[in-house]
Design a protein around this motif. Structure first.
Motif, PDB file in Angstrom:
ATOM      1  N   ARG A  18       0.826  -1.208   0.000  1.00 31.42           N
ATOM      2  CA  ARG A  18       0.000   0.000   0.000  1.00 31.42           C
ATOM      3  C   ARG A  18       0.863   1.262   0.000  1.00 31.42           C
ATOM      4  O   ARG A  18       0.559   2.234  -0.694  1.00 31.42           O
ATOM      5  CB  ARG A  18      -0.966   0.002   1.186  1.00 31.42           C
ATOM      6  CG  ARG A  18      -2.124  -0.977   0.994  1.00 31.42           C
ATOM      7  CD  ARG A  18      -3.163  -0.918   2.119  1.00 31.42           C
ATOM      8  NE  ARG A  18      -2.643  -1.596   3.304  1.00 31.42           N
ATOM      9  CZ  ARG A  18      -2.455  -1.013   4.485  1.00 31.42           C
ATOM     10  NH1 ARG A  18      -2.754   0.253   4.667  1.00 31.42           N
ATOM     11  NH2 ARG A  18      -1.978  -1.697   5.503  1.00 31.42           N
ATOM     12  N   LEU A  19       1.966   1.243   0.745  1.00 30.77           N
ATOM     13  CA  LEU A  19       2.870   2.394   0.769  1.00 30.77           C
ATOM     14  C   LEU A  19       3.563   2.587  -0.586  1.00 30.77           C
ATOM     15  O   LEU A  19       3.691   3.715  -1.075  1.00 30.77           O
ATOM     16  CB  LEU A  19       3.899   2.246   1.892  1.00 30.77           C
ATOM     17  CG  LEU A  19       3.329   2.308   3.310  1.00 30.77           C
ATOM     18  CD1 LEU A  19       4.399   1.941   4.325  1.00 30.77           C
ATOM     19  CD2 LEU A  19       2.734   3.676   3.599  1.00 30.77           C
ATOM     20  N   ALA A  21       2.343   1.631  -3.446  1.00 28.09           N
ATOM     21  CA  ALA A  21       1.299   2.071  -4.369  1.00 28.09           C
ATOM     22  C   ALA A  21       0.996   3.555  -4.197  1.00 28.09           C
ATOM     23  O   ALA A  21       0.837   4.282  -5.187  1.00 28.09           O
ATOM     24  CB  ALA A  21       0.036   1.236  -4.171  1.00 28.09           C
ATOM     25  N   ARG A  22       0.918   4.014  -2.955  1.00 27.99           N
ATOM     26  CA  ARG A  22       0.627   5.423  -2.695  1.00 27.99           C
ATOM     27  C   ARG A  22       1.725   6.314  -3.282  1.00 27.99           C
ATOM     28  O   ARG A  22       1.457   7.322  -3.930  1.00 27.99           O
ATOM     29  CB  ARG A  22       0.471   5.658  -1.191  1.00 27.99           C
ATOM     30  CG  ARG A  22       0.116   7.094  -0.858  1.00 27.99           C
ATOM     31  CD  ARG A  22      -0.246   7.271   0.588  1.00 27.99           C
ATOM     32  NE  ARG A  22       0.875   6.919   1.449  1.00 27.99           N
ATOM     33  CZ  ARG A  22       0.749   6.644   2.744  1.00 27.99           C
ATOM     34  NH1 ARG A  22      -0.428   6.647   3.324  1.00 27.99           N
ATOM     35  NH2 ARG A  22       1.808   6.349   3.455  1.00 27.99           N
ATOM     36  N   GLU A  23       2.973   5.924  -3.062  1.00 31.14           N
ATOM     37  CA  GLU A  23       4.106   6.707  -3.576  1.00 31.14           C
ATOM     38  C   GLU A  23       4.136   6.686  -5.106  1.00 31.14           C
ATOM     39  O   GLU A  23       4.340   7.717  -5.751  1.00 31.14           O
ATOM     40  CB  GLU A  23       5.407   6.136  -3.007  1.00 31.14           C
ATOM     41  CG  GLU A  23       6.638   6.896  -3.388  1.00 31.14           C
ATOM     42  CD  GLU A  23       6.859   8.143  -2.549  1.00 31.14           C
ATOM     43  OE1 GLU A  23       7.633   8.999  -3.004  1.00 31.14           O
ATOM     44  OE2 GLU A  23       6.276   8.259  -1.458  1.00 31.14           O
ATOM     45  N   GLN A  25       1.587   6.122  -7.146  1.00 30.24           N
ATOM     46  CA  GLN A  25       0.429   6.868  -7.654  1.00 30.24           C
ATOM     47  C   GLN A  25       0.720   8.366  -7.706  1.00 30.24           C
ATOM     48  O   GLN A  25       0.389   9.031  -8.672  1.00 30.24           O
ATOM     49  CB  GLN A  25      -0.811   6.595  -6.798  1.00 30.24           C
ATOM     50  CG  GLN A  25      -2.049   7.353  -7.245  1.00 30.24           C
ATOM     51  CD  GLN A  25      -2.509   6.997  -8.640  1.00 30.24           C
ATOM     52  OE1 GLN A  25      -2.547   5.837  -9.013  1.00 30.24           O
ATOM     53  NE2 GLN A  25      -2.852   7.995  -9.433  1.00 30.24           N
ATOM     54  N   ALA A  26       1.355   8.869  -6.663  1.00 27.47           N
ATOM     55  CA  ALA A  26       1.680  10.301  -6.633  1.00 27.47           C
ATOM     56  C   ALA A  26       2.614  10.681  -7.779  1.00 27.47           C
ATOM     57  O   ALA A  26       2.531  11.794  -8.319  1.00 27.47           O
ATOM     58  CB  ALA A  26       2.317  10.665  -5.291  1.00 27.47           C
ATOM     59  N   LYS A  29       0.514   9.950 -11.459  1.00 30.77           N
ATOM     60  CA  LYS A  29      -0.731  10.701 -11.698  1.00 30.77           C
ATOM     61  C   LYS A  29      -0.510  11.873 -12.647  1.00 30.77           C
ATOM     62  O   LYS A  29      -1.331  12.092 -13.552  1.00 30.77           O
ATOM     63  CB  LYS A  29      -1.329  11.168 -10.373  1.00 30.77           C
ATOM     64  CG  LYS A  29      -2.680  11.812 -10.533  1.00 30.77           C
ATOM     65  CD  LYS A  29      -3.289  12.172  -9.198  1.00 30.77           C
ATOM     66  CE  LYS A  29      -4.668  12.777  -9.410  1.00 30.77           C
ATOM     67  NZ  LYS A  29      -5.288  13.124  -8.135  1.00 30.77           N
ATOM     68  N   SER A  34      -2.793   5.630 -13.662  1.00 31.33           N
ATOM     69  CA  SER A  34      -3.250   5.237 -12.331  1.00 31.33           C
ATOM     70  C   SER A  34      -2.552   3.949 -11.917  1.00 31.33           C
ATOM     71  O   SER A  34      -2.047   3.190 -12.743  1.00 31.33           O
ATOM     72  CB  SER A  34      -4.765   5.019 -12.318  1.00 31.33           C
ATOM     73  OG  SER A  34      -5.087   3.818 -12.991  1.00 31.33           O
TER      74      SER A  34
END
Length: 153
Positions: A18-19, A21-23, A25-26, A29, A34
């Motif tokens: 999840r971490l 993926a979050r990084e 995605q930022a 984007k 996505s």
């Protein structure tokens, strides 16, 4: 003793994913990408013209998820579907020029996330970590033999 989440490989792997993926995605984007389409793009950048079934097998995801992902990618102008020349019942997925143009920037973003995350490890630890993840994934995909339980490499 009971379940201890901070000692659970599954919990930690999920949290780390999840971490990551979050990084990622930022970073992707701004490219108009996505996190949901990124794995399919990685496979297609290696070689497009695959069928939906081939993508499902390579990404190890469910058919409805892949169908939705491809619909979004088609809507966003990243892929086109064309009938197979040899078998008109089969559709192949091809990258558009727009998707091809994003490869260098998108993979550079992924490399940056990996480098940032793995900076706490030595080069040898990085190699061991990636190797261990690959072996665990393979074991979960194929099933771990009973005689491998408790054995160290």
């Amino acid at each position: 003793m009971g379940f201890i989440r901070d000692q659970s490989a599954g919990y930690l792997a999920n949290h780390m994913a999840r971490l990551f993926a979050r990084e990622l995605q930022a970073r992707i984007k701004p490219l108009g990408l996505s996190i949901g389409t990124f794995p399919a793009l990685l496979v297609l950048w290696e070689g497009d013209g695959l069928t939906q079934r081939e993508l499902i097998e390579r990404l190890d995801i469910e058919q409805p998820t892949m169908a939705n992902t491809l619909a979004r990618m088609e809507r966003d102008g990243l892929v086109v579907r064309r009938k197979d020349a040899a078998d008109g019942r089969v559709q192949r997925i091809w990258l558009t020029a727009a998707a091809r143009a994003l490869e260098a920037a998108a993979t550079a973003a992924a490399d940056e996330v990996n480098d940032r995350a793995l900076a706490v490890l030595s080069p040898g630890e990085r190699a061991s970590f990636v190797d261990a993840m690959c072996r665990i994934i393979a074991a979960l995909q194929t099933g771990v033999p009973d005689d491998a339980a408790g054995r160290s490499p």
